[in-house]
Design a protein around this motif. Structure first.
Motif, PDB file in Angstrom:
ATOM      1  N   GLY A   1       0.814  -1.207   0.000  1.00  0.00           N
ATOM      2  CA  GLY A   1       0.000   0.000   0.000  1.00  0.00           C
ATOM      3  C   GLY A   1       0.846   1.255   0.000  1.00  0.00           C
ATOM      4  O   GLY A   1       2.018   1.255  -0.399  1.00  0.00           O
ATOM      5  N   ILE A   2       0.249   2.347   0.463  1.00  0.00           N
ATOM      6  CA  ILE A   2       0.886   3.670   0.433  1.00  0.00           C
ATOM      7  C   ILE A   2       1.625   3.929   1.745  1.00  0.00           C
ATOM      8  O   ILE A   2       1.063   3.754   2.826  1.00  0.00           O
ATOM      9  N   VAL A   3       2.873   4.388   1.643  1.00  0.00           N
ATOM     10  CA  VAL A   3       3.593   4.921   2.792  1.00  0.00           C
ATOM     11  C   VAL A   3       3.470   6.440   2.709  1.00  0.00           C
ATOM     12  O   VAL A   3       3.929   7.066   1.757  1.00  0.00           O
ATOM     13  N   ILE A   4       2.809   7.016   3.702  1.00  0.00           N
ATOM     14  CA  ILE A   4       2.512   8.445   3.687  1.00  0.00           C
ATOM     15  C   ILE A   4       3.305   9.166   4.771  1.00  0.00           C
ATOM     16  O   ILE A   4       3.592   8.596   5.828  1.00  0.00           O
ATOM     17  N   SER A   5       3.657  10.401   4.496  1.00  0.00           N
ATOM     18  CA  SER A   5       4.380  11.198   5.496  1.00  0.00           C
ATOM     19  C   SER A   5       3.399  11.769   6.506  1.00  0.00           C
ATOM     20  O   SER A   5       2.181  11.752   6.312  1.00  0.00           O
ATOM     21  N   ASP A   6       3.907  12.296   7.595  1.00  0.00           N
ATOM     22  CA  ASP A   6       3.086  13.030   8.552  1.00  0.00           C
ATOM     23  C   ASP A   6       3.069  14.507   8.150  1.00  0.00           C
ATOM     24  O   ASP A   6       3.784  14.939   7.244  1.00  0.00           O
ATOM     25  N   TRP A   7       2.258  15.262   8.848  1.00  0.00           N
ATOM     26  CA  TRP A   7       2.018  16.689   8.569  1.00  0.00           C
ATOM     27  C   TRP A   7       3.312  17.507   8.584  1.00  0.00           C
ATOM     28  O   TRP A   7       4.027  17.539   9.586  1.00  0.00           O
ATOM     29  N   GLU A   8       3.637  18.126   7.455  1.00  0.00           N
ATOM     30  CA  GLU A   8       4.823  18.983   7.321  1.00  0.00           C
ATOM     31  C   GLU A   8       6.101  18.295   7.799  1.00  0.00           C
ATOM     32  O   GLU A   8       7.034  18.956   8.255  1.00  0.00           O
ATOM     33  N   ALA A   9       6.151  16.990   7.670  1.00  0.00           N
ATOM     34  CA  ALA A   9       7.320  16.255   8.171  1.00  0.00           C
ATOM     35  C   ALA A   9       8.592  16.656   7.436  1.00  0.00           C
ATOM     36  O   ALA A   9       9.681  16.659   8.031  1.00  0.00           O
ATOM     37  N   LEU A  10       8.481  16.980   6.158  1.00  0.00           N
ATOM     38  CA  LEU A  10       9.672  17.361   5.401  1.00  0.00           C
ATOM     39  C   LEU A  10      10.300  18.636   5.954  1.00  0.00           C
ATOM     40  O   LEU A  10      11.519  18.812   5.911  1.00  0.00           O
ATOM     41  N   ASP A  11       9.454  19.517   6.497  1.00  0.00           N
ATOM     42  CA  ASP A  11       9.972  20.761   7.067  1.00  0.00           C
ATOM     43  C   ASP A  11      10.742  20.517   8.353  1.00  0.00           C
ATOM     44  O   ASP A  11      11.518  21.375   8.785  1.00  0.00           O
ATOM     45  N   ARG A  12      10.512  19.367   8.997  1.00  0.00           N
ATOM     46  CA  ARG A  12      11.089  19.108  10.319  1.00  0.00           C
ATOM     47  C   ARG A  12      12.372  18.281  10.262  1.00  0.00           C
ATOM     48  O   ARG A  12      12.950  17.993  11.303  1.00  0.00           O
ATOM     49  N   LEU A  13      12.809  17.938   9.077  1.00  0.00           N
ATOM     50  CA  LEU A  13      13.990  17.079   8.980  1.00  0.00           C
ATOM     51  C   LEU A  13      15.282  17.821   9.296  1.00  0.00           C
ATOM     52  O   LEU A  13      16.273  17.206   9.658  1.00  0.00           O
ATOM     53  N   TYR A  14      15.260  19.121   9.140  1.00  0.00           N
ATOM     54  CA  TYR A  14      16.483  19.899   9.339  1.00  0.00           C
ATOM     55  C   TYR A  14      16.227  21.047  10.311  1.00  0.00           C
ATOM     56  O   TYR A  14      15.106  21.486  10.497  1.00  0.00           O
ATOM     57  N   ILE A  15      17.297  21.493  10.938  1.00  0.00           N
ATOM     58  CA  ILE A  15      17.239  22.620  11.857  1.00  0.00           C
ATOM     59  C   ILE A  15      18.029  23.766  11.241  1.00  0.00           C
ATOM     60  O   ILE A  15      19.206  23.605  10.909  1.00  0.00           O
ATOM     61  N   PRO A  16      17.476  24.978  11.091  1.00  0.00           N
ATOM     62  CA  PRO A  16      16.090  25.321  11.406  1.00  0.00           C
ATOM     63  C   PRO A  16      15.117  24.665  10.430  1.00  0.00           C
ATOM     64  O   PRO A  16      15.509  24.286   9.332  1.00  0.00           O
ATOM     65  N   PRO A  17      13.847  24.533  10.835  1.00  0.00           N
ATOM     66  CA  PRO A  17      12.862  23.858   9.987  1.00  0.00           C
ATOM     67  C   PRO A  17      12.802  24.464   8.588  1.00  0.00           C
ATOM     68  O   PRO A  17      12.828  25.681   8.413  1.00  0.00           O
ATOM     69  N   GLY A  18      12.739  23.595   7.586  1.00  0.00           N
ATOM     70  CA  GLY A  18      12.621  24.049   6.209  1.00  0.00           C
ATOM     71  C   GLY A  18      13.895  24.593   5.611  1.00  0.00           C
ATOM     72  O   GLY A  18      13.897  25.094   4.485  1.00  0.00           O
ATOM     73  N   SER A  19      15.024  24.474   6.311  1.00  0.00           N
ATOM     74  CA  SER A  19      16.261  25.098   5.850  1.00  0.00           C
ATOM     75  C   SER A  19      16.843  24.407   4.624  1.00  0.00           C
ATOM     76  O   SER A  19      17.594  25.017   3.878  1.00  0.00           O
ATOM     77  N   ASN A  20      16.522  23.148   4.432  1.00  0.00           N
ATOM     78  CA  ASN A  20      17.040  22.427   3.265  1.00  0.00           C
ATOM     79  C   ASN A  20      15.908  21.608   2.671  1.00  0.00           C
ATOM     80  O   ASN A  20      15.925  20.388   2.679  1.00  0.00           O
ATOM     81  N   TYR A  21      14.899  22.311   2.173  1.00  0.00           N
ATOM     82  CA  TYR A  21      13.668  21.664   1.732  1.00  0.00           C
ATOM     83  C   TYR A  21      13.907  20.741   0.546  1.00  0.00           C
ATOM     84  O   TYR A  21      13.333  19.649   0.470  1.00  0.00           O
ATOM     85  N   ARG A  22      14.753  21.149  -0.363  1.00  0.00           N
ATOM     86  CA  ARG A  22      15.039  20.323  -1.543  1.00  0.00           C
ATOM     87  C   ARG A  22      15.625  18.982  -1.120  1.00  0.00           C
ATOM     88  O   ARG A  22      15.210  17.924  -1.607  1.00  0.00           O
ATOM     89  N   HIS A  23      16.565  19.029  -0.183  1.00  0.00           N
ATOM     90  CA  HIS A  23      17.170  17.772   0.259  1.00  0.00           C
ATOM     91  C   HIS A  23      16.175  16.935   1.072  1.00  0.00           C
ATOM     92  O   HIS A  23      16.244  15.706   1.063  1.00  0.00           O
ATOM     93  N   SER A  24      15.253  17.590   1.778  1.00  0.00           N
ATOM     94  CA  SER A  24      14.218  16.859   2.493  1.00  0.00           C
ATOM     95  C   SER A  24      13.361  16.050   1.524  1.00  0.00           C
ATOM     96  O   SER A  24      13.038  14.885   1.772  1.00  0.00           O
ATOM     97  N   ILE A  25      13.004  16.670   0.400  1.00  0.00           N
ATOM     98  CA  ILE A  25      12.226  15.955  -0.614  1.00  0.00           C
ATOM     99  C   ILE A  25      13.029  14.774  -1.154  1.00  0.00           C
ATOM    100  O   ILE A  25      12.521  13.649  -1.257  1.00  0.00           O
ATOM    101  N   LEU A  26      14.275  15.035  -1.481  1.00  0.00           N
ATOM    102  CA  LEU A  26      15.141  13.988  -2.031  1.00  0.00           C
ATOM    103  C   LEU A  26      15.266  12.803  -1.080  1.00  0.00           C
ATOM    104  O   LEU A  26      15.075  11.641  -1.466  1.00  0.00           O
ATOM    105  N   SER A  27      15.554  13.077   0.178  1.00  0.00           N
ATOM    106  CA  SER A  27      15.823  11.992   1.123  1.00  0.00           C
ATOM    107  C   SER A  27      14.565  11.209   1.482  1.00  0.00           C
ATOM    108  O   SER A  27      14.611   9.991   1.647  1.00  0.00           O
TER     109      SER A  27
END
Length: 636
Positions: free
Chosen positions: A309-335
């Motif tokens: 089935g589908i593996v889904i992310s949680d709410w704005e999880a990509l923004d929380r992967l790096y500190i400060p939040p959203g600082s490396n959004y492109r890499h968050s999508i990639l990873s």
């Protein structure tokens, strides 16, 4: 594909037009196999995938919040899913018909796109369809864990599915199958238990929501029985209940063998029941963020466990992967995409997400094979759910929302969840059951007549709130209903010594506990009873025999002096909208049934304290404890 698999994944839903179609119908279907409801699901997936552009594929992998889901955004971007965040609704006190109107509007925009791929609309129906005014609100999971009743949980899933479908949504972000090992965790009440086996037992919610898969259903393949069922979501994969110090979104420090044994085991049960989606956890495992952990998401969940089935992310999880939040959004999508996330809960800045996502695929950093795998999974769930045949809401279900049978089921869940921790100062003379024919009764406390407090978080709003937030019965309402006009009932929110001047109460019922909270806002290192609850009880218990009803999402500090003063103590957890279930038991019409789903600690200094810590297990009340009205322990 095996013949067995072909037969099982043939759609169960038949359209009206396919019963007696004209010749031109077949000619059209020959050209557009994905629109043929009689074609095997995997054949339909292959056909539709071959017709999609890259932009349409990444659009399908995108889930956006309803507040930014304009018709043009859905249609032109081929958005795959829309959701309501916690408390996000058409308007305040919107009922199921209002929700259906809104969701059908979004769906019509999707159907108007080039390929007409329907959206999946997702809601946080975690204890009933809790965002919808008038829906039946069930106890939160910790209370259901106290029941140990797997069939009850399955039936709750069936009712929740009907009420969610009535609102037009085909997708519920439930169940949470976390194994909570520390009550300091702000999501403790979303867990059924500290014990893996209890949590595994309660995964029957999946079958309740989605329906029972037939015998021989392929392992890991998603399943949905029909239009009265909803897509379920096992969450949060994996280890979210085991973080250090109970910190929400924290780090679970544990070996892989223990992670698998304690925290992963319930997912096997969900997958065996055909769960359609799995949500990744915000938390980390030994320092590795789950949303970017390819080993756990792909090598374990998809490859080893066979989840299709589908593996889904949680709410704005990509923004929380790096500190400060959203600082490396492109890499968050990639990873995250390369780790195995199929659908991303963006939820607001989807234009930037789609732009960066497209660039990463065009550059080869995200391979097309990963995109096609994700879209195949998304389409698989959509076809299995019958969304291509029946994309719009079923208005015939509106009358079942909040109906008497549904509320009776919630009432049953409440009475089975109650745990009796004390009954009588003198062990030979039980205090409960209460006398229905008493002359005068004092009902007191912050939680006696506050429906919002009784429902807890994830109700009406994201955090939950106080007051008459929906239709339901408070503890005070229920007591008055039981005793009738023959008994004088006095209600005091915060009784003072003057309350007792010239009064001769037969007994008092005092309801105290936690205010609503969610997630990190609920993290609590102290776990004291809020609102000076202990002091309020003391004022009453010093003057009149007292039953305390504790409304809580977890064990709290119970001081020895407090336990000595009171005559009886019942833990009612977060019971929801039907508090007649409490009076059913305290007045003796039904026996106490519940047993502690979590160890009750003596002091927060002992935490984490749970079964399995044999060398230091010294609880106030052990896991599984629960008295009967005869004052006999039952910890089996």
């Amino acid at each position: 594909m095996t013949r067995q698999l072909q037969l099982i994944i043939k759609p169960r839903i038949t359209t009206k037009s396919s019963l007696n179609p004209p010749l031109e119908y077949f000619a059209k279907k020959m050209e557009c196999i994905y629109k043929d409801p009689n074609a095997p699901v995997e054949t339909r997936i292959k056909d539709l995938l071959s017709r999609m552009t890259l932009q349409e594929k990444i659009g399908q992998m995108t889930q956006i919040e309803r507040r930014v889901a304009t018709p043009s955004a859905i249609k032109d971007r081929c958005i795959g899913s829309v959701l309501s965040g916690g408390g996000s609704k058409p308007f305040d006190k919107a009922n199921s018909a209002d929700w259906a109107d809104m969701i059908d509007g979004f769906q019509n925009a999707a159907l108007d796109s080039r390929l007409g791929i329907p959206i999946i609309y997702g809601v946080d129906a975690v204890h009933g369809n809790n965002n919808v005014y008038g829906a039946t609100i069930f106890p939160h999971n910790i209370g259901l864990g106290a029941t140990r009743d797997a069939d009850l949980v399955r039936r709750i899933g069936e009712v929740t599915a009907l009420e969610v479908r009535a609102s037009g949504a085909p997708y519920a972000f439930a169940p949470c199958v976390a194994v909570s090992r520390d009550p300091r965790w702000g999501r403790c009440y979303e867990s059924y238990s500290e014990d893996t086996e209890v949590v595994r037992k309660m995964t029957t919610l999946v079958t309740g929501l989605q329906g029972q898969p037939p015998e021989g259903h392929p392992k890991g393949y998603p399943f949905l029985a029909g239009r009265k069922n909803v897509i379920a979501c096992a969450k949060h994969f994996v280890g979210d209940g085991g973080t250090d110090y109970g910190t929400n979104e924290g780090n679970t420090i544990i070996t892989y063998d223990d992670l698998e044994r304690i925290h992963m085991a319930p997912y096997l049960d969900c997958i065996s029941q055909g769960v359609c989606t799995v949500m990744a956890s915000y938390s980390s495992w030994n320092g590795s963020k789950l949303h970017s952990d390819r080993f756990l998401l792909t090598e374990i969940l998809k490859d080893k466990l066979g989840f299709k089935g589908i593996v889904i992310s949680d709410w704005e999880a990509l923004d929380r992967l790096y500190i400060p939040p959203g600082s490396n959004y492109r890499h968050s999508i990639l990873s995250t995409i390369n780790a195995g996330i199929d659908m991303v809960m963006v939820p607001f800045r989807f234009e930037l997400f789609l732009e960066e996502f497209l660039s990463l695929v065009e550059s080869g950093e995200i391979p097309m094979a990963r995109i096609d795998d994700a879209v195949e999974r998304i389409l698989r769930v959509k076809f299995i759910a019958g969304l291509f045949e029946y994309p719009l809401s079923d208005r015939s279900l509106l009358d079942v929302v909040g109906c008497k049978p549904h509320r009776e089921l919630a009432r049953e869940a409440v009475r089975k969840s109650l745990v009796l921790l004390k009954n009588g100062k003198d062990q030979k003379i039980p205090f409960l059951p209460l006398d229905k024919n008493a002359k005068t009764i004092l009902v007191a406390g912050t939680h006696a007549d506050d429906l919002g407090y009784l429902c807890g978080g994830w109700t009406a709003t994201w955090e939950g709130t106080s007051g008459r937030i929906t239709d339901g019965t408070t503890i005070l309402d229920a007591i008055k209903e039981v005793v009738g006009s023959k008994t004088e009932v006095t209600y005091e929110l915060n009784p003072s010594p003057e309350t007792f001047s010239g009064q001769d109460f037969s007994y008092a019922v005092v309801a105290i506990g936690e205010a609503p909270y969610v997630e990190t806002g609920g993290d609590d290192p102290e776990l004291k009873i809020p609102f000076n609850g202990a002091e309020l009880v003391s004022v009453v218990a010093d003057r009149v025999p007292t039953l305390v009803i504790l409304i809580t999402g977890r064990p709290l500090v119970l001081e020895p002096w407090l336990l000595e003063k009171i005559d009886a103590l019942v833990v009612a957890w977060l019971p929801g909208s039907e508090c007649q279930g409490i009076t059913d038991v305290i007045f003796g019409d039904y026996a106490f049934h519940g047993r502690l789903p979590m160890t009750w600690f003596k002091s927060v200094d002992q935490l984490p304290l749970h079964i399995g810590k044999q060398n230091s297990y010294d609880p106030l009340f052990p896991f599984g404890f629960g008295l009967t009205c005869e004052n006999k322990g039952d910890s089996n």
